[in-house]
Design an enzyme around this catalytic site. Structure first.
Site, PDB file in Angstrom:
ATOM      1  N   GLU A 249      -1.406   7.295  10.345  1.00  0.00           N
ATOM      2  CA  GLU A 249      -1.644   6.980  11.755  1.00  0.00           C
ATOM      3  C   GLU A 249      -1.366   8.138  12.720  1.00  0.00           C
ATOM      4  O   GLU A 249      -0.564   8.023  13.644  1.00  0.00           O
ATOM      5  CB  GLU A 249      -0.833   5.749  12.157  1.00  0.00           C
ATOM      6  CG  GLU A 249      -1.187   4.523  11.355  1.00  0.00           C
ATOM      7  CD  GLU A 249      -0.516   3.244  11.828  1.00  0.00           C
ATOM      8  OE1 GLU A 249      -1.057   2.159  11.584  1.00  0.00           O
ATOM      9  OE2 GLU A 249       0.570   3.343  12.453  1.00  0.00           O
ATOM     10  N   GLU A 369      -5.335  -0.679   6.544  1.00  0.00           N
ATOM     11  CA  GLU A 369      -4.209  -1.553   6.845  1.00  0.00           C
ATOM     12  C   GLU A 369      -4.722  -2.724   7.668  1.00  0.00           C
ATOM     13  O   GLU A 369      -5.454  -2.536   8.640  1.00  0.00           O
ATOM     14  CB  GLU A 369      -3.115  -0.836   7.653  1.00  0.00           C
ATOM     15  CG  GLU A 369      -2.326   0.223   6.924  1.00  0.00           C
ATOM     16  CD  GLU A 369      -1.144   0.734   7.771  1.00  0.00           C
ATOM     17  OE1 GLU A 369      -0.686  -0.018   8.677  1.00  0.00           O
ATOM     18  OE2 GLU A 369      -0.700   1.863   7.544  1.00  0.00           O
TER      19      GLU A 369
END
Length: 476
Positions: A249, A369
C-alpha cells in the site's frame, strides 16, 4: 435430502464428462463444427450450476492438476499473456488469501506448526495463492536488523514458509516492505537514515533519498538471491513464488502530484526485473485514481484518496510492472457502519479497475486485499458472506468473458489458535463452515476455467483463446 433435480444435474454432469472424453478420443476436428460456442456455454453453465450442490467439477479438474504437478518440472513459473495469467500456457485464475505474519510464526518452533496448518486448510478449499511479508525491518524478530544485516534464523523461517507452501501447491506473493509502521517499513528506513546522519525528516523521504533507496535495493537483492536452505533453490528461480510486490500500500502524501512515488516505482520495478526477469512484479497499490485520470477520480471512495500521491493508471504503465493490484475496504474508506452501500461500492470499484486493466493497461488485475471487520457496527456473518460472493461473482463475470479480472485474495485467513493476531478481519475456516463453502465453491468455478485448453480452437468459435473450448487436455 437428495432431490430429483439434484440427481438430474449430477447425471447430466456425468454425461457431459463422458461426452468430453469421447470427443477427445475422436480424431475428427469437424464434430459439432459451427455449434461449439453454444454448446460450450451450456456445458459451462451446467457445470457451474451443478457446482453449487456438489464439487465434482472442481474435484475432477483438481485431480488433473494434481496429477500434472506431481513432477517437479510441472511446477512452472506463473507468467502472463496479455491480460491473463498462464502456467504452462494454461490460463491461471487465482483464488487466494493474505496471512502476513507467516515468517514470524515460522521463526518460533512453538508456533511453526501454524504455518503448516494454514497451508493445509487453505489447500483443502482450493486456495492457490498466499500473499505474505518477506520483510520485518528492525523490530521484534526482525529479518533485517539494520541495513543489509540479517538474522539468519528468521531468514530460515522464510525459507520454511516458501518450502511449506510448495508442499501444498500454494504460490506466494512476497511483499518487500511496508508503507505503514508495522514490521518496520519506510519509517524504519528513515530511522536508519537518521542514525547514519542523513537529513531525512519524514517517511516519504524513503521514496526520494538516494541512500534510503539504496538500502531498499540492497534488501531486494538479498531476498531475490537467497538460496533456500531447505530446497536449495534460489528465490528468484523458485516457481513457488508467484510475484514480487514492491511495497504494501505505497502512499506519498507529501506529493499529491504523484511524481515522487512514480519515480520510485519506475526505478524499483526495473531494478527487480533486471535481477529477476522470470517472476512477475506488482506494485502493491490500493487502486486510487490520481491526476493523470481526472475523469476517474470520482470513482475513488473519498476525496482524500486522490491526495495520497498514488495514481492507478499512471503507476501501472511503468516498465517492469506485470499486473495491477487493487484493495477493497469499503468499511474503512466509506463508513465503518455496515450497509448495502459497501456492496455497491465494491462492485463498481472492481468493475472500473477491470475495465481499466483491459482497455488502458492490457494486463491482469488482482484484488489483492478485501474483507470486512467483525468490529464494524452492524457486522454479521451473513454480510461477510455476501461481500465475498459479491467479489467472487464480479471476478467470475470477467473470467467468463476472458477479461482482466484474474483473481482475488481475501484479508485474511487464520488457522485456529492464532486469534491473538486478529485485526477483526480474520477468517478461521473451521469456525465458519458457510464462509468455507463459499470459498470452496468459487475455487470450483475457477477450477473449471483453469482446466480448459488455451490452444487455438479449430471448431470455429470466436472466443478468446483461454475460453475457446470446453475440452480438457489429452492427458485426461
Amino acid at each position: 435430502m437428495i432431490t430429483m433435480d439434484t440427481l438430474m444435474k449430477k447425471n447430466l454432469l456425468h454425461i457431459i464428462f463422458g461426452i468430453m472424453i469421447v470427443i477427445q478420443m475422436s480424431s475428427s476436428s469437424t464434430i459439432f463444427a459451427g455449434a461449439t460456442g453454444d454448446l460450450e456455454e451450456q456445458v459451462m453453465d451446467t457445470m457451474v450450476e451443478a457446482g453449487t450442490e456438489n464439487h465434482l467439477a472442481y474435484d475432477h479438474s483438481r485431480r488433473i492438476n494434481e496429477l500434472g504437478s506431481m513432477e517437479d518440472d510441472a511446477w512452472q513459473m506463473v507468467g502472463k499473456k496479455g491480460n491473463q495469467f498462464v502456467v504452462n500456457d494454461q490460463p491461471f485464475y487465482l483464488n487466494g488469501f493474505n496471512t502476513y505474519w507467516l515468517m514470524v510464526f515460522a521463526a518460533d518452533q512453538s508456533t511453526r506448526v501454524k504455518v503448516t496448518d494454514l497451508f493445509k486448510q487453505a489447500s483443502s478449499v482450493g486456495l492457490t495463492v498466499c500473499r505474505t511479508w518477506a520483510f520485518n525491518d528492525g523490530q521484534w524478530r526482525a529479518l533485517q536488523k539494520s541495513p543489509s544485516v540479517y538474522d539468519e534464523e528468521v531468514f530460515k523461517a522464510l525459507d520454511f514458509v516458501v518450502s511449506e507452501a510448495k508442499k501444498y501447491k500454494i504460490r506466494l506473493i512476497l511483499s518487500l516492505t511496508n508503507n505503514w509502521d508495522a514490521y518496520g517499513g519506510k519509517a524504519q528506513y528513515v530511522k536508519w537514515g537518521k542514525a547514519a546522519g542523513l537529513n531525512v525528516t519524514s517517511g516519504d523521504d524513503f521514496f526520494s533519498d538516494q541512500t534510503l533507496r539504496s538500502y531498499y535495493k540492497a534488501h531486494v537483492k538479498t531476498v531475490l538471491n537467497r538460496v533456500n536452505t531447505l530446497t536449495n533453490i534460489t528465490y528468484k528461480d523458485d516457481p513457488t513464488i508467484f510475484a514480487w510486490e514492491l511495497m504494501n500500500e505505497p502512499r506519498c502524501t507529501s506529493d499529491p502530484t504523484g511524481n515522487k512515488l512514480q519515480s520510485w516505482i519506475q526505478e524499483m520495478a526495473v531494478y527487480v526485473k533486471s535481477m529477476d526477469p522470470k517472476h512477475l512484479v506488482e506494485i502493491g497499490s490500493e487502486g486510487f485514481y490520481g491526476p493523470s485520470t481526472p475523469g476517474r477520480v470520482q470513482l475513488n471512495p473519498n476525496t482524500y484518496a486522490q491526495q495520497v500521491g498514488t495514481d492507478f493508471i499512471r503507476n501501472h504503465q511503468v516498465l517492469g510492472v506485470d499486473f495491477a493490484s487493487v484493495h477493497i475496504y469499503a468499511d474503512s474508506w466509506i463508513s465503518q457502519s455496515i450497509s448495502d452501500a459497501h456492496l455497491q461500492f465494491t462492485k463498481s470499484w472492481m468493475d472500473a479497475h477491470i475495465e481499466d486493466a483491459e482497455k488502458d493497461l492490457g494486463m491482469p488485475v488482482v484484488f489483492a486485499e478485501f474483507g470486512v471487520s467483525s468490529r464494524d457496527p452492524g457486522y454479521n456473518l451473513s454480510f461477510r458472506n455476501t461481500l465475498l460472493n459479491t467479489v467472487y461473482k464480479t471476478q467470475l463475470d470477467s473470467t467468463k468473458k476472458g477479461g482482466s479480472g484474474a483473481g482475488s485474495l481475501l484479508w485474511q485467513l487464520f488457522p485456529e489458535g492464532t486469534e491473538n493476531m486478529d485485526d477483526g478481519y480474520a477468517i478461521v475456516l473451521s469456525k465458519s463452515p458457510s464462509t468455507s463453502h463459499i470459498i470452496s465453491l468459487h475455487s470450483s468455478r475457477l477450477g473449471i476455467f483453469n482446466s480448459r485448453c488455451s490452444w487455438k480452437c479449430n471448431w470455429g468459435c470466436k472466443k478468446k483463446p483461454a475460453l475457446e473450448t470446453f475440452l480438457y487436455h489429452d492427458d485426461l
